[in-house]
Design an enzyme around this catalytic site. Sequence first.
Site, mmCIF file in Angstrom:
data_model
loop_
_atom_site.group_PDB
_atom_site.id
_atom_site.type_symbol
_atom_site.label_atom_id
_atom_site.label_comp_id
_atom_site.label_asym_id
_atom_site.label_seq_id
_atom_site.Cartn_x
_atom_site.Cartn_y
_atom_site.Cartn_z
ATOM 1 N N HIS A 178 -32.085 63.911 50.828
ATOM 2 C CA HIS A 178 -31.615 64.499 52.085
ATOM 3 C C HIS A 178 -31.006 65.869 51.835
ATOM 4 O O HIS A 178 -30.717 66.229 50.682
ATOM 5 C CB HIS A 178 -30.549 63.588 52.707
ATOM 6 C CG HIS A 178 -29.297 63.529 51.884
ATOM 7 N ND1 HIS A 178 -29.161 62.676 50.813
ATOM 8 C CD2 HIS A 178 -28.147 64.261 51.926
ATOM 9 C CE1 HIS A 178 -27.980 62.866 50.259
ATOM 10 N NE2 HIS A 178 -27.343 63.827 50.905
ATOM 11 N N THR B 129 -27.692 67.671 53.023
ATOM 12 C CA THR B 129 -26.418 67.492 53.725
ATOM 13 C C THR B 129 -26.119 68.724 54.584
ATOM 14 O O THR B 129 -26.296 69.853 54.115
ATOM 15 C CB THR B 129 -25.266 67.315 52.710
ATOM 16 O OG1 THR B 129 -25.572 66.222 51.836
ATOM 17 C CG2 THR B 129 -23.932 67.059 53.394
ATOM 18 N N HIS C 166 -29.683 72.567 50.404
ATOM 19 C CA HIS C 166 -30.488 72.046 49.300
ATOM 20 C C HIS C 166 -30.713 70.550 49.437
ATOM 21 O O HIS C 166 -30.030 69.879 50.224
ATOM 22 C CB HIS C 166 -29.754 72.297 47.974
ATOM 23 C CG HIS C 166 -28.506 71.475 47.886
ATOM 24 N ND1 HIS C 166 -27.330 71.844 48.494
ATOM 25 C CD2 HIS C 166 -28.267 70.264 47.314
ATOM 26 C CE1 HIS C 166 -26.413 70.907 48.298
ATOM 27 N NE2 HIS C 166 -26.951 69.929 47.586
ATOM 28 N N THR D 44 -30.509 67.446 46.759
ATOM 29 C CA THR D 44 -30.211 67.037 45.382
ATOM 30 C C THR D 44 -31.323 66.104 44.911
ATOM 31 O O THR D 44 -31.638 65.122 45.583
ATOM 32 C CB THR D 44 -28.856 66.300 45.309
ATOM 33 O OG1 THR D 44 -27.820 67.194 45.701
ATOM 34 C CG2 THR D 44 -28.572 65.784 43.907
HETATM 35 P P1 2AM Z 1 -25.342 66.853 48.022
HETATM 36 O O1 2AM Z 1 -25.485 67.232 49.453
HETATM 37 O O2 2AM Z 1 -25.341 68.000 47.111
HETATM 38 O O3 2AM Z 1 -26.354 65.864 47.570
HETATM 39 C C1 2AM Z 1 -22.583 62.046 49.561
HETATM 40 O O4 2AM Z 1 -21.770 62.287 48.468
HETATM 41 C C2 2AM Z 1 -23.354 63.288 49.930
HETATM 42 O O5 2AM Z 1 -22.489 64.284 50.435
HETATM 43 C C3 2AM Z 1 -24.112 63.906 48.796
HETATM 44 O O6 2AM Z 1 -25.355 64.216 49.302
HETATM 45 C C4 2AM Z 1 -23.280 65.092 48.388
HETATM 46 O O7 2AM Z 1 -23.889 66.191 47.807
HETATM 47 C C5 2AM Z 1 -22.573 65.451 49.660
HETATM 48 N N1 2AM Z 1 -21.208 65.912 49.390
HETATM 49 C C6 2AM Z 1 -20.239 65.253 48.707
HETATM 50 N N2 2AM Z 1 -19.093 65.950 48.716
HETATM 51 C C7 2AM Z 1 -19.319 67.078 49.420
HETATM 52 C C8 2AM Z 1 -18.537 68.207 49.780
HETATM 53 N N3 2AM Z 1 -17.258 68.321 49.427
HETATM 54 N N4 2AM Z 1 -19.124 69.190 50.485
HETATM 55 C C9 2AM Z 1 -20.412 69.110 50.845
HETATM 56 N N5 2AM Z 1 -21.211 68.072 50.544
HETATM 57 C C10 2AM Z 1 -20.682 67.069 49.841
#
Ligand code: 2AM
Length: 221
Positions: A69, A71, A153, A155
């Site tokens: 996904h 975010t 992005h 991950t």
């Molecule tokens: P990602 O988007 O880089 O994969 C659950 O942990 C999801 O939320 C993951 O997809 C993670 O990273 C994202 N995530 C976790 N902490 C975050 C933060 N402080 N800011 C933005 N995205 C975050």
Amino acid sequence: VPLEEVALPLYFGWFLLPAVQEKIRCTSMDFLKTLDTLEAFKKHLIDFTGKPDQEVDLEQYYKSTGMLHCTTQFCNYGKVEGSKEYAQNPAVQNAYGSVFELSLTALFVTPRTVGARVDLTEEQLLLWPADAEKEAESVVPAAASLPRGSRAHVTLGCAEGVEPVQTGFDLLQILALQKDGQQGEPLEMELGSLIYYSEGRWMLTLREPISVPACFSSFYA
Ligand code: 2AM
């Protein structure tokens, strides 16, 4: 706990449809396999191992982090400031449940993460939090000077002990170096051009961006 706080998810984002999840995982594995065999990559293996002459199997190096996904807003069930406002934004509410075409324009690796850069359209940027880049400033000082959406992005994997939030920081760091004009000779490959950005950072800019259907929704776990 008040009900409206419980209703906020862990995060909002675009979730790649099941049919393309597998395809992107394969693309990612092929990229890692190719990278692993390149002489240019082998020359900088110490960035990954910390020791000279040590091998690394990139396909094993990164662990999968679940459903692919992109975010948009990390809410942590409402603990993150601004997440309630985000959830209430009419653009977010209208888009909820809709399918978008995300454009993946680059693949990148660092000793911490592997990910795909997402190039957001104007319409998709309406769902992008205003402060997403600025929030990364404590980790990547140049982040706030990069265009909105730079952090977007998917991950694809994380090294042992690394949290997925790192992927966006790694991307911003590479883009900041790119903006500074810090880049070596691009290596032309079948998928696109590969550039080394020191300290184990590599980015492959795709000749043909990969378009993936993704549902805008949220994740509760
Ligand atoms: P990602 O988007 O880089 O994969 C659950 O942990 C999801 O939320 C993951 O997809 C993670 O990273 C994202 N995530 C976790 N902490 C975050 C933060 N402080 N800011 C933005 N995205 C975050």
